[in-house]
Design a protein around this motif. Structure first.
Motif, mmCIF file in Angstrom:
data_model
loop_
_atom_site.group_PDB
_atom_site.id
_atom_site.type_symbol
_atom_site.label_atom_id
_atom_site.label_comp_id
_atom_site.label_asym_id
_atom_site.label_seq_id
_atom_site.Cartn_x
_atom_site.Cartn_y
_atom_site.Cartn_z
ATOM 1 N N CYS C 294 0.831 -1.176 0.000
ATOM 2 C CA CYS C 294 0.000 0.000 0.000
ATOM 3 C C CYS C 294 0.879 1.244 0.000
ATOM 4 O O CYS C 294 1.842 1.338 0.752
ATOM 5 N N LEU C 307 1.508 -7.135 6.230
ATOM 6 C CA LEU C 307 0.550 -7.209 5.127
ATOM 7 C C LEU C 307 0.597 -5.947 4.262
ATOM 8 O O LEU C 307 0.815 -5.999 3.054
ATOM 9 N N CYS C 308 0.443 -4.795 4.941
ATOM 10 C CA CYS C 308 0.265 -3.551 4.195
ATOM 11 C C CYS C 308 1.475 -3.199 3.335
ATOM 12 O O CYS C 308 1.342 -2.631 2.262
ATOM 13 N N PRO C 313 -3.389 -3.311 -1.564
ATOM 14 C CA PRO C 313 -4.691 -3.369 -0.880
ATOM 15 C C PRO C 313 -5.820 -3.557 -1.886
ATOM 16 O O PRO C 313 -5.714 -3.086 -3.023
ATOM 17 N N HIS C 327 -6.560 -2.644 3.152
ATOM 18 C CA HIS C 327 -6.551 -4.017 3.634
ATOM 19 C C HIS C 327 -7.564 -4.220 4.750
ATOM 20 O O HIS C 327 -7.993 -5.328 5.010
#
Lengths: 515, 287, 354, 293, 321
Positions: C294, C307-308, C313, C327
């Motif tokens: 992201c 994750l990010c 996203p 996300h």
């Protein structure tokens, strides 16, 4: 250290602080012997020849070349101030009956700069190399009568020239040709220049100013030369030359401008010398080309000139008016007569008779390639206008003038350096002369010259030459208008120098410098 | 309590002229104003109203093309116009400081941040040594929230973003904890996020110290966030001055009213009454 | 995905699909190409007839680049752009005159967008001559009515731009754009260089023109307060990436994209002094955004570590026509960002309005 | 108070637009008058010169100034004043022509490459840099030396040699204008390149062009004077100032006037040009780079 | 390219300068080819005969086609051989080195005076913009610049050398025996050159100084209570120098070529005069050598100026964060 600038020392003290900044190592200044007692004569010539410069007398045609060669080399004979031949490396010479074989007795005890003795071999070498195709010497053309294979050493100190044809004035022909030491390559002659002259080369790099020379300790004239060292440089700008002399940056000039000498005349520290020469300035017209093909037009052109005014304008009065023939009255065999006066009416009349009642329009080429050439064109144009001779002046680039304009355009401004009668007449005016700038073909004239050359008797020869002069004067295509004086100047402490009317024959052997 | 006792900076009947093409024009006319000790005074007005000139005069700046025709400017009882250059210099940076509009342009481009701090500190405390100077500079930089203050000292102004440059300019101004901080449009031209950061800094400063501030801006919304009082300036004059809430929420002067009405707000729609009646648009203009 | 971020309510006129733009200057002698991150990365949106879409973002977010690409002034590195039946991937020089006429652009700084050496009359007359072939004499009347339309005295035609105020200059720029009788107006920060009072007049003027002419507008700004009252729909841009699109009421109400939330918080509340400061440290500004994951991850307060920063996203449709690219689930976003003070304050405002 | 703008916006009044010349500083105005005087002298030369410029022996050589010869005579007895008056024609014509040539060609070139940019700009700039890295004097000497010195040739040569300098300055000015939005607006409208260059750009670089033209005028006059002095310019008997200085310097001890008059004429002319340049430069904003030499 | 740090700047420039010099040589060669007449004629002059001309032409290989001669010359250059002067019949390099050295000496000394003098005067003028000293100074340097250098030279010789006898009229530096002598000898040409150069730099320094003095950072520096001297020399001056440096670089590159007139007036054996001479003689290798040396000097001057600008400007020196 004799010739310091007048204010140099105090100035230098002022700048002492600046000297701390650098030190002399910054720049490779040619180190001059600064030891006490060395007397250096600093000479400046006018013309600059740049990287073309040479010591080789086979090439040396311009002023600095001649000046360098004059310091380092000597000829068999030399010309005095009246253009008479005097002994130099030859002590005596004599021709055979018709003047086709000349024998020269060489001066004994003469040493070259490297210490080797001067002999006949060196003379033969020096003259033969002029004809060597690898040495494209411009002199070769003049020396056509010499047969290089027939120069012989009779003994070590005697040389015999067997000529292709008789030349009565052979010594005059060869006075400018100097003797170099035998066996030198062209490059050696050019820069090392081993000769017999009063000075030997200390440093000469073509294009690097100045060239320096030191006294030749074994010079044949005892006690000569009078100075220890000579520095020779070119200063082409006239004003700069004068300024340098006045400020003491140089000691001697032999090529001063003829105009605007006021400053030098007024300066007590300067001695001026003047010499009459046969260097002439004038105009040359092709006699085979309209409108100059008519003798009346040529005469009209000659009559249109106000010579006294030209003398003032072009030479600042430092010279004499000429009478359309190249041998000055003070030169041997010169024709002593009254120069033509301006006669506009007569000129107009002649033009009308020739079929130009309304006058003529002609194009005159000139260039700044010599001193006074442009002024002469300018001034003559103004004078001739009154006679209906309308001139448009075309000024060609100075560099190309002698290669692209001279001999290639029908009406030009020209100038010839001082010469003896034969050379002065023959080189421009013989029908088949390479430099016949007027395209003049006069059989009577040709015959007179050839006959004179064969005439041993001086008086008769003189008469023949004078007749030839009359022909040139009355019929020739040349307007020979002015003879220029030579002017030289020295600092007052330079003694023993006599200005020679011929640039190429300056000598510094007798010069001394007093403190 | 005299006026001087609770007023730090007083401006009385000030008239300032500018010279333009040989003629003098008034840019500030008969203006009176006081900045009280410990307050944040907002000075609002649109471009060309004279607010930056006023800020400059309050800093005691003198310029050839400008003259104080009448009135006086007193800082803590000292008349600034009578001070000599040396005395003025002793005041500047120490008691009186400026945060300029364009922080980037206010930092000498050829000097590292460290040098800027060192010279500023040294100008008034010549005895600090290098380590102390650096330590102090780091302290100031971290106080304004600049990341990596140590590394920042060795960098040049252009190596920071606009927002960071503004923080550095602020830190330089705060170096000696001045009595009066003049902020001349410190957030104009900055991004919303950067503006937020700087405003937060000032709010924290307001909460932690009793420093007086004069906040000059055309942005009423921003002024309303931090100012105690607000003065509205128009054409060289103060048209309205008072508590922030009074001025902004209950404007009296027509100019203030017009100004307040024209501000787009997130919460409330613009007041249609204050918007001009639409003229008839020619029918020619059709898509 | 593209469909997801498009409002179902509009009839799209301008389609931007997966647009990417990149600034790079080929260097002739080094032969190298400067690799820069894309200024606009995979952006898709649409503008309907008569609709105003606000493109919101900070400086450097790529919003102006998008406008210039639509106008044909900047090449698209990738993507499809269409306007009605026209292909917008062509540079302006190769577009049909009709298309050039239909799309007009207005710039931020009227000082720069008006040629100082021309009189206002001749500036406004230029499009008339170019698109309608009107001679100078014929266009005089038209210029006068255009000046009237932007509420300027008709004698302004004789003035030079330096002789009028900034707000008036911007109105001249608008008049020049209107002279072409466009159907899509690209407004690139057209009020941000003006004083607030001039801002208000310009906005009001545009609004009234739009109601009468059904002009479509792409309105680029960084000022959320302006957007709130001026736009029909909003697209939020962060560093070339679109992060939220939706009708203005939706975007200004929870759930927010974390970035939108931050932007909203930054808007001052008029007439209320703040007594507490936020997080003072400015977010660490890195010279280039991460190439993966992201774009907003490094500044995001709700970042999911691991994750990010690594995964792109997804777009999440949180309401009809309202999409957020994050996300976090819509419910999480609602929970996290909805509590923010600004959010609350806006909810109140929104409630008041409706 | 129906319109907010009436209340809120301060609107600059249309200042009665004065002619550009009126806004010049006093020094530049004086310089302008001097230049006009020069132009007048040059045009009226035949009427005001007391003697024909090339006529010799209107007086004797090196006469000091007198009622008959206000500036004396030179070595050929020509009237120095008349020659100086005629000399203004040559130099004004040549200097103006050279500057005009460089400003027009350089201006067009600069505008074109400045506007088009990209590879064309890169290549053109490199070429110009290379040409500029050859000292102009080399070029001038080579060209004048090869084709023969004539006034038109010298003027054209000097003019062409300044083209890169002008182009560079105009390109820079163009670039800063070309990046402005009104150019973008014109492009967005679909104006042709030619129309943009002539209608939008040209009026905005006119100032630069005028400044460059006057810088180049001063430069050309000096350059041409130098060439004349070196013998690569006008040829005798032309009354050319550089040439006159060169001709007169050998005899400067006899009379200073043949040098001083053309030298002063030249110095005053270039000073006037430079002062004027300075004025227009202040008027039109900086167009540095070229310098005056 | 300007954002690049110094080493990269140098490398790029050097690469570019090789290209430049190649183009220069090509242009110069073609120009000389256009000249009427040939080297042999020029060397032999009036005394030439058909035979001597032909012989010299063969010797100098003048009848080879032009491209062949150029290729031969270029081949030599690549191996560091500048060829032989047709006229001097000596390696060109030996000349170029000496003449260039002297030109650089004169130019260097002129710059040594020029830089502090003109920047100092510029600061003086900026101290009170449009004040009496500013106007007088601007007028003085403007007039100085407007007089052609040959006129300045001639009158300096008349006044300082002939009348006051403060300095020697000609720059015959071979006669110098110490560095002090060199300076003494070169004083007049150095002064002459400074006449021509001063105005532009004074103007640039003045204008940029005035501009910088108005800048935010100078204002802020004094508002931070710094001393006026510190504000002037630490905050203002370094930022005002860039335009001055560019102007000085322009002057320096003018010096490289424009010095020829001064060399002629003062009889100074510099590269300019060598070039003029060589053009007269159509001495192609020498012209090429001199032109390349001058161009290289020009390129070097500009490189130095750019590096100085870089050093003064951290924005250009470092990459933006």
């Amino acid at each position: 250290m004799t010739n310091q600038t007048r204010t140099g020392v105090s100035r230098r003290t002022l700048l002492a602080g600046a000297a701390v900044l650098g030190g002399s190592a910054l720049f490779p200044i040619e180190q001059v012997k600064a030891a006490g007692g060395i007397k250096t004569l600093r000479i400046a010539s006018g013309e600059a020849d740049g990287v073309k410069g040479t010591l080789d007398p086979a090439y040396g045609t311009n002023d600095p070349d001649a000046a360098r060669a004059g310091l380092v080399f000597e000829g068999l004979v030399k010309l005095d101030e009246a253009f008479a031949v005097q002994p130099s490396l030859a002590t005596a010479w004599k021709p055979n009956d018709d003047g086709s074989v000349w024998t020269f007795n060489l001066r004994p005890g003469v040493k070259f700069h490297d210490g080797s003795p001067f002999t006949a071999t060196d003379v033969i070498f020096s003259f033969r190399r002029l004809f060597d195709p690898k040495t494209p010497s411009p002199s070769a053309a003049w020396l056509a009568p010499i047969d290089p294979e027939n120069i012989k050493a009779v003994d070590d100190l005697t040389v015999e020239f067997k000529l292709r044809e008789p030349v009565v004035e052979f010594p005059e022909l060869i006075y400018s040709h100097k003797v170099v030491k035998a066996g030198q390559t062209n490059e050696q002659v050019r820069t090392a220049g081993i000769g017999t002259g009063a000075f030997k080369v200390e440093r000469f790099v073509p294009g690097e100013e100045p060239s320096t020379y030191v006294r030749h300790d074994q010079y044949w004239q005892p006690g000569k030369p009078g100075v220890d060292r000579v520095e020779l440089r070119s200063i082409p700008e006239e004003a700069a030359r004068i300024a340098a002399l006045v400020s003491g940056q140089v000691d001697l000039f032999w090529d001063l401008p003829l105009r605007g000498l006021t400053r030098l005349e007024q300066d007590k520290n300067i001695v001026l010398q003047t010499a009459k020469t046969s260097f002439w300035l004038g105009l040359a017209a092709w006699t085979d080309t309209k409108p100059f093909d008519d003798p009346r037009v040529r005469l009209a052109l000659k009559l249109a000139a106000n010579r006294d005014q030209l003398l003032k304008a072009v030479l600042g009065g430092h010279g004499s008016v000429a009478n359309d023939q190249p041998v000055a009255p003070w030169i041997k065999f010169g024709l002593p007569d009254e120069p033509r006066k301006q006669d506009i009416e007569q000129a107009k009349k002649l033009l009308a008779e020739a079929g130009y009642p309304d006058g003529i329009d002609v194009e005159l080429y000139t260039s700044a390639s010599g001193s006074g050439l442009v002024e002469l064109a300018t001034a003559y144009k103004a004078q001739a206008e009154a006679a209906g001779i309308r001139i448009s002046i075309n000024q060609a680039p100075a560099e190309d003038y002698w290669s692209n304009i001279w001999l290639k355009k029908p009406f030009i401004v020209t100038a010839w350096s001082g010469k003896g009668a034969d050379a002065a007449l023959a080189r421009p005016f013989l029908s088949d002369a390479e430099w016949n700038e007027t395209h003049w073909h006069n059989d009577a004239f040709d015959k007179l010259i050839l006959e004179a050359r064969r005439t041993i008797d001086e008086k008769k020869r003189g008469e023949l030459y004078q007749k030839a002069q009359e022909l040139v004067r009355d019929d020739g295509g040349a307007l020979i208008l002015l003879f220029a004086d030579a002017i030289g100047a020295t600092r007052a402490n330079v003694r023993g120098w006599k200005l020679h009317p011929q640039k190429l024959s300056q000598s510094y052997v007798d010069v001394t410098i007093v403190d | 309590m005299t006026a001087a006792a609770h007023d730090l900076m007083t401006v009385a009947s000030l008239t300032v002229d500018y010279r333009q093409q040989g003629q003098w024009h008034s840019v500030i006319r008969d203006l009176s104003l006081a900045v009280r000790r410990g307050e944040i005074l907002g000075l609002a007005g649109e471009s060309g109203c004279g607010k930056s000139t006023l800020a400059s005069v309050l800093l005691g700046e003198r310029r050839g093309e400008r003259r104080l025709r009448a009135g006086s400017v007193q800082f803590d009882g000292i008349d600034l116009s009578t001070l000599r250059a040396r005395e003025l210099r002793r005041l500047r940076g120490v008691r009186l400081a400026l945060v300029p509009q364009n922080g980037g342009a206010s930092l000498t481009p050829t000097l590292r941040i460290g040098s800027l701090f060192a010279e500023t500190l040294r100008a008034h405390r010549p005895h600090m040594n290098k380590a102390e100077l650096a330590a102090e500079a780091r302290r100031q930089l971290s106080q304004v929230g600049l990341p990596d203050p140590t590394g920042a000292l060795a960098r040049f102004p252009h190596q920071f973003s606009g927002g960071q440059q503004q923080r550095i300019a602020l830190a330089l101004a705060l170096c000696r904890m001045p009595d009066l901080l003049i902020l001349d449009e410190p957030t104009t031209g900055q991004d919303a996020m950067t503006r937020r950061g700087i405003i937060d800094l000032l709010i924290r400063l307001r909460l932690s110290s009793r420093m007086s501030m004069l906040y000059v801006s055309h942005d009423l919304a921003t002024l309303s966030e931090i100012c105690d009082r607000i003065a509205i300036m128009h054409a060289g004059e103060i048209v309205e001055i008072g508590q922030m809430e009074d001025v902004l929420l209950r404007p009296r002067h027509p100019y203030t009213r017009a100004l307040v009405a024209s501000i787009p707000r997130l919460e409330a729609p613009p007041d249609p009454a204050l918007l001009p009646a639409s003229r008839r648009t020619p029918e020619r203009i059709t898509a | 995905m593209t469909a997801m971020i498009r409002s179902t309510a509009i009839v799209p006129q301008l389609h931007i699909d997966n647009l990417s733009c990149r600034y790079e200057r080929p260097h002739l002698f080094s032969g190298r190409r400067n690799k820069t991150p894309p200024a606009v990365d995979d952006v898709s949106f649409a503008v309907g007839a008569g609709e105003t879409l606000a493109l919101v973002g900070e400086s450097g977010s790529g919003k102006s680049t998008i406008a210039r690409t639509i106008a044909g002034l900047f090449p698209a590195a990738a993507g499809r752009l269409r306007y009605g039946g026209h292909d917008l991937t062509l540079p302006v020089e190769r577009r049909a005159a009709e298309l050039r006429r239909l799309i007009q652009i207005i710039f931020q700084n009227p000082d720069a967008s008006l040629n100082r050496r021309h009189r206002i009359g001749s500036i406004i007359a230029r499009p008339l001559r170019l698109f309608f072939g009107l001679s100078d004499a014929d266009s005089r009347q038209e210029v006068a009515s255009l000046l009237e339309a932007v509420r300027l005295p008709t004698d302004y035609a004789e003035r030079f731009p330096s002789e009028i105020s900034g707000g008036e200059r911007q109105r001249v720029a608008i008049a020049r754009a209107l002279a072409a009788r466009p159907s899509l107006l690209l407004c690139d920060e057209i009020v941000s260089a003006l004083d607030v009072s001039a801002q208000a007049t310009i906005l009001e003027l545009l609004r009234s023109i739009q109601t009468q002419t059904r002009l479509s507008m792409l309105f680029i700004t960084h000022d959320l307060a302006v957007v709130r009252w001026f736009a029909d729909r909003v697209a939020v841009l962060y560093r070339g990436h679109l992060c939220e699109v939706g009708p203005v009421e939706r975007v200004f109400a929870p759930p927010y994209h974390p970035y939108t939330s931050l932007l909203l918080e930054a808007v001052p509340v008029f007439g209320r002094r703040r007594e507490a400061a936020g997080d003072a440290a400015s977010p660490a500004v890195t010279s280039s955004p991460p190439t993966t994951g992201c774009a907003f991850a490094s500044q995001c307060r709700h970042r999911i570590d691991g994750l990010c920063r690594s995964a792109e996203p997804p777009w999440r449709q949180v309401a009809p026509g309202h999409a957020i690219r994050c996300h976090l689930e819509a419910s999480d976003l609602n929970r996290i960002t909805g509590r923010a003070a600004t959010g609350a304050r806006l909810q109140v405002a929104a409630a008041q309005k409706s | 108070m129906t319109d907010l703008s009436v209340l809120l916006e301060s609107r600059p009044r249309p200042a009665g637009r004065r002619f550009a010349l009126q806004r010049l500083p006093v020094s530049a105005k004086v310089a302008g008058l001097v230049l006009l005087a020069y132009a007048a002298v040059a045009m009226l030369a035949p009427a005001i010169a007391p003697y024909p410029p090339n006529e010799i022996f209107v007086g004797s050589p090196f006469e000091p100034p007198s009622a008959a010869f206000l500036l004396g005579t030179d070595s050929l007895g020509r009237d120095v004043l008349s020659r100086t008056i005629y000399g203004s024609r040559t130099i004004l014509l040549m200097g103006g022509a050279a500057a005009g040539l460089s400003a027009s060609i350089g201006g067009l070139l600069g505008m074109f490459i400045g506007y088009r940019g990209g590879v064309l700009d890169e290549v053109a700039m490199r070429m110009l840099e290379i040409i500029m890295s050859i000292p102009s004097i080399i070029f001038a000497l080579l060209i004048v030396g090869s084709l023969g010195a004539s006034a038109p040739l010298v003027a054209v040569t000097v003019g062409l040699l300044s083209v890169p300098n002008v182009a560079r300055v105009v390109r820079a000015a163009t670039q800063s204008v070309a990046s402005e939005d009104f150019i973008t607006a014109a492009r967005a409208r679909g104006e042709t390149s030619l129309s943009i260059v002539l209608r939008e750009l040209l009026p905005n670089v006119t100032g630069t062009l005028i400044v460059e033209f006057s810088i180049r005028t001063g430069y050309s006059i000096l350059f041409i004077g130098g060439l004349g002095f070196l013998g690569f310019g006008a040829q005798p008997p032309t009354a050319d100032w550089g040439l006159m200085v060169n001709e007169g310097r050998g005899t400067i001890d006899a009379s200073i006037w043949p040098v001083a008059a053309p030298a002063a004429g030249m110095a005053m002319l270039v000073t006037a040009v430079n002062l004027f340049t300075d004025g227009v430069n202040r008027l039109f904003g900086p167009a540095e780079q070229g310098g005056v030499r | 390219m300007r954002v690049a740090p110094i080493p990269r700047l140098i490398v790029t420039r050097l690469a570019l300068s090789v290209l430049s010099l190649f183009v220069v040589s090509l242009i110069v060669f073609s120009a000389v080819e256009l000249l009427p007449g040939d080297t042999a004629e020029r060397i032999l002059g009036r005394e030439a005969t058909k035979e001597s001309l032909a012989a010299l032409r063969t010797q100098l290989r003048l009848s080879d086609p032009a491209p062949e001669r150029y290729a031969r010359w270029l081949g030599g250059i690549v191996q560091g051989d500048f060829g032989r002067s047709l006229v001097a019949d000596r390696p060109v390099f030996s000349y170029i080195a000496g003449y260039l050295g002297r030109t650089l000496l004169l130019g260097g000394l002129a710059l040594l005076i020029h830089i502090p003098l003109s920047i100092g005067l510029g600061l003086l003028a900026a101290a009170r913009p449009d004040g009496a000293s500013d106007l007088a100074l601007s007028a003085a340097v403007l007039i100085g610049m407007s007089i052609p250098e040959f006129v300045v030279g001639i009158f300096l010789i008349m006044l300082l050398a002939n009348d006051l006898q403060l300095f020697p009229p000609l720059a015959l530096i071979d006669q110098a025996k110490s560095f002090g002598d060199v300076i003494h000898m070169l004083a007049l040409p150095v002064i002459t050159l400074n006449f021509a150069m001063t105005a532009y730099v004074v103007r640039q320094t003045r204008n940029s100084m005035i501009e910088v003095l108005k800048s935010d950072y100078v204002r802020m520096a004094s508002l931070r209570g710094l001393s006026p001297l510190r504000v002037l020399f630490v905050h203002a001056l370094p930022n005002a120098l860039s335009p001055a440096i560019n102007a000085i670089a322009l002057n320096a590159s003018w010096l490289v070529g424009g010095i020829v007139v001064v060399e002629v007036v003062f009889n100074y054996p510099g590269l300019g005069r060598l070039l003029v001479e060589s053009i007269r003689f159509h001495d192609v290798p020498m012209i090429q050598g001199a032109a390349l040396a001058l161009s290289a000097a020009y390129i070097a001057v500009n490189l130095v100026a750019d590096i100085a600008t870089l050093l003064l400007n951290p924005k250009l020196r470092t990459r933006t964060a």
